[in-house]
Design an enzyme around this catalytic site. Structure first.
Site, PDB file in Angstrom:
ATOM      1  N   ARG A  27       3.418   8.678  -4.819  1.00  0.00           N
ATOM      2  CA  ARG A  27       3.832   9.137  -3.491  1.00  0.00           C
ATOM      3  C   ARG A  27       5.075   8.438  -2.963  1.00  0.00           C
ATOM      4  O   ARG A  27       5.609   8.837  -1.917  1.00  0.00           O
ATOM      5  CB  ARG A  27       2.689   8.928  -2.510  1.00  0.00           C
ATOM      6  CG  ARG A  27       2.257   7.478  -2.355  1.00  0.00           C
ATOM      7  CD  ARG A  27       0.985   7.356  -1.563  1.00  0.00           C
ATOM      8  NE  ARG A  27       0.517   5.984  -1.444  1.00  0.00           N
ATOM      9  CZ  ARG A  27      -0.633   5.634  -0.888  1.00  0.00           C
ATOM     10  NH1 ARG A  27      -1.424   6.575  -0.401  1.00  0.00           N
ATOM     11  NH2 ARG A  27      -0.999   4.371  -0.830  1.00  0.00           N
ATOM     12  N   SER A  56       7.497   1.175  -1.715  1.00  0.00           N
ATOM     13  CA  SER A  56       7.645   1.432  -0.282  1.00  0.00           C
ATOM     14  C   SER A  56       6.238   1.413   0.336  1.00  0.00           C
ATOM     15  O   SER A  56       5.244   1.595  -0.383  1.00  0.00           O
ATOM     16  CB  SER A  56       8.325   2.790  -0.053  1.00  0.00           C
ATOM     17  OG  SER A  56       7.544   3.859  -0.536  1.00  0.00           O
ATOM     18  N   GLU A  98      10.078  -3.829  -1.311  1.00  0.00           N
ATOM     19  CA  GLU A  98       9.418  -2.769  -0.553  1.00  0.00           C
ATOM     20  C   GLU A  98      10.432  -2.173   0.408  1.00  0.00           C
ATOM     21  O   GLU A  98      10.918  -2.835   1.322  1.00  0.00           O
ATOM     22  CB  GLU A  98       8.219  -3.337   0.217  1.00  0.00           C
ATOM     23  CG  GLU A  98       7.051  -3.752  -0.649  1.00  0.00           C
ATOM     24  CD  GLU A  98       6.063  -2.611  -0.848  1.00  0.00           C
ATOM     25  OE1 GLU A  98       6.277  -1.534  -0.247  1.00  0.00           O
ATOM     26  OE2 GLU A  98       5.095  -2.802  -1.604  1.00  0.00           O
TER      27      GLU A  98
END
Length: 510
Positions: free
Chosen positions: A138, A260, A335
């Site tokens: 995702r 992320s 991230e």
């Protein structure tokens, strides 16, 4: 008499006329294959378009760009890597002296028909930067950011020639293509890969929990988003990455994993709360990227260890495997931003996030090159131990060990009956789980505690926590506004500030 050579006359065959040599058509050079270029800067590409862009770069820059297929997924999609090696003997843009002292572009292994990146042996051979993204399906923005790095190093290589002359780059923009395609078409929140598990209805394994470093500490429940798999490297994606990483281990200088959306730059360890031996150098490396991004557009990243910033331990991750098992000098997790944008930011934000991230990544690559002589992993002690284990508490028939985040207390391991040194089986103490209470529940607990102290209903003074409450609580003095209907307001002190009891309204706890 001198003998004269007789000229050979070629007689044309019947029905055919002789064609003079000067009239023969010249041999045309082979045409280059024209591959259309996808828009990598302002859009989310699918797996086919990503492979098309990598083929486009290999065709346009054949002297320093090469593509490798690391393996195939469960649904027969390719896991590809792109190598950008400016300093190789086949690069025609280098001077003859540099080409003579540069290694060959590729190397053929025994019993293999596919080429692999060259592994240079020697003390001064650590000059390779490895960037991977798309481990979690995702996280689309990580894939696009990796493609932006490829774009900066190839199509804009003249602006980054300083980095290319010092370092070699290998980028895997999409580690989990099956899950990525499933998240694009079916479920945008899908995280794992798509290999089904036998005798169950569940599908997928978290590829970032499937590496062989304290793998037993991971989640054993197959229905979890963080399921670690049946065994280490049980997934084709992680096996493909392992083969490439193990081969390039002696040349790797800096490993970067893109995820992320935590807006942070983190270093090992993930499975343990201990700090690595060279945490100061890793913190300096992460800080260089943080400062570069902040100077570019003002966005500020957090830096620290994985277990510290995430407030939990993560076992079996690729970063811990590269740093702990392969002993690569530097390894980080980046991230990307941000919680407000989610895993798939709007398309309008793709280019901005990609460019700002590249500024930080490029600065970290330069800093890694400067730190290459300060980190000597050969003299480092053994790996720190993770959280203690509870034997037999895991799910499954094999009784896998489950990690319990407690203080590192030494626990005697139970010995099976019939052993030489049989001891009594000790059962570990049960630890109470800390349950996060809601604001309303916290408020009710405070009021209940106050009733016990005062013996009556009483009134909770706003802004006071339980440790600040007196034995007898009373309401703060108030002054009314003389019939204007505005209600009571708190009295001001001599410094024109409300007292401590009136700085926080009671509604904060509701």
């Amino acid at each position: 008499m001198l003998a004269t050579k007789s000229k050979r006359v070629v007689k044309p065959s019947k029905g055919k006329t002789a064609v003079p040599p000067q009239w023969e058509a010249p041999i045309a050079p082979p045409r280059r294959v024209i591959i259309p270029r996808p828009d990598v800067l302002h859009n989310y590409l699918d797996h086919k378009q990503i492979c098309q862009y990598m083929d486009y770069l290999t065709n346009r820059y054949p002297h320093f760009v090469r593509t490798y297929t690391l393996g195939l997924t469960h649904e027969r999609r390719e896991v590809r890597a792109l190598e950008i090696n400016w300093m190789n003997s086949a690069n025609v843009e280098l001077s003859p002296q540099l080409r003579q002292h540069s290694p060959p572009p590729v190397e053929m292994l025994q019993n293999s028909k596919t080429p692999y990146p060259v592994v240079v042996k020697g003390d001064q051979c650590r000059n390779t930067i490895f960037i991977e993204a798309g481990t979690h399906a995702r996280e689309w923005i990580g894939v696009t950011t990796a493609l932006n790095c490829i774009y900066q190093l190839t199509e804009r290589h003249t602006r980054n020639i300083e980095v290319l002359r010092k370092l070699r780059f290998i980028v895997v923009p999409l580690v989990n293509p099956d899950g990525y395609e499933y998240s694009r078409t079916k479920n945008p929140n899908w995280r794992k890969n798509r290999r089904p598990h036998k005798s169950t209805k569940f599908v997928g394994t978290d590829c970032n929990r499937n590496y062989d470093i304290y793998w037993n500490s991971g989640s054993s429940k197959v229905n979890r988003n963080t399921y670690k798999g049946e065994r280490p490297f049980s997934e084709p994606e992680t096996r493909a990455m392992r083969n490439m990483l193990d081969r390039l281990g002696p040349n790797l200088l800096f490993f970067l994993s893109l995820h992320s959306y935590g807006q942070s730059i983190m270093y090992p360890w993930g499975y343990s709360r201990d700090q690595p031996l060279f945490w100061r150098e890793l913190n300096s490396l992460a800080n260089s990227g943080k400062c570069a991004i902040k100077s570019y557009n003002g966005r500020e990243y957090r830096i620290g260890s994985i277990s510290c910033l995430t407030k939990r331990t993560i076992a079996g991750s690729v970063v811990d495997y590269v740093y702990g098992v392969l002993r690569v000098p530097m390894a980080l997790v980046m991230e990307l931003p941000s919680r407000d944008l989610g895993f798939q930011p709007p398309v309008e934000m793709v280019s901005q996030i990609g460019h700002e991230s590249w500024y930080g990544i490029r600065e970290m690559c330069k800093r890694a090159y400067d730190l290459r002589h300060q980190i000597k992993r050969e003299t480092e002690p053994s790996l720190p131990s993770p959280a203690r284990y509870q034997a037999g508490a895991g799910d499954g028939a094999e009784g896998e060990a489950a990690a319990i985040e407690t203080k590192p207390v030494p626990v005697k391991e139970p010995v099976t009956a019939g052993g030489d040194n049989a001891e009594k089986k000790t059962t570990p103490k049960k630890t109470k789980k800390r349950v996060k209470r809601s604001v309303r529940a916290q408020h009710e607990a405070i009021v209940k505690l106050q009733k016990k102290k005062t013996g009556g209903p009483g009134l909770l003074r706003a802004g006071l926590y339980p440790r600040q409450m007196p034995k007898v609580a009373s309401a703060p003095p108030v002054r009314t506004r003389g019939g204007h209907g505005d209600g009571p307001i708190p009295l001001l002190t001599s410094r024109s500030k409300p007292p401590a009891s009136s700085r926080m309204p009671l509604g904060v706890f509701l």
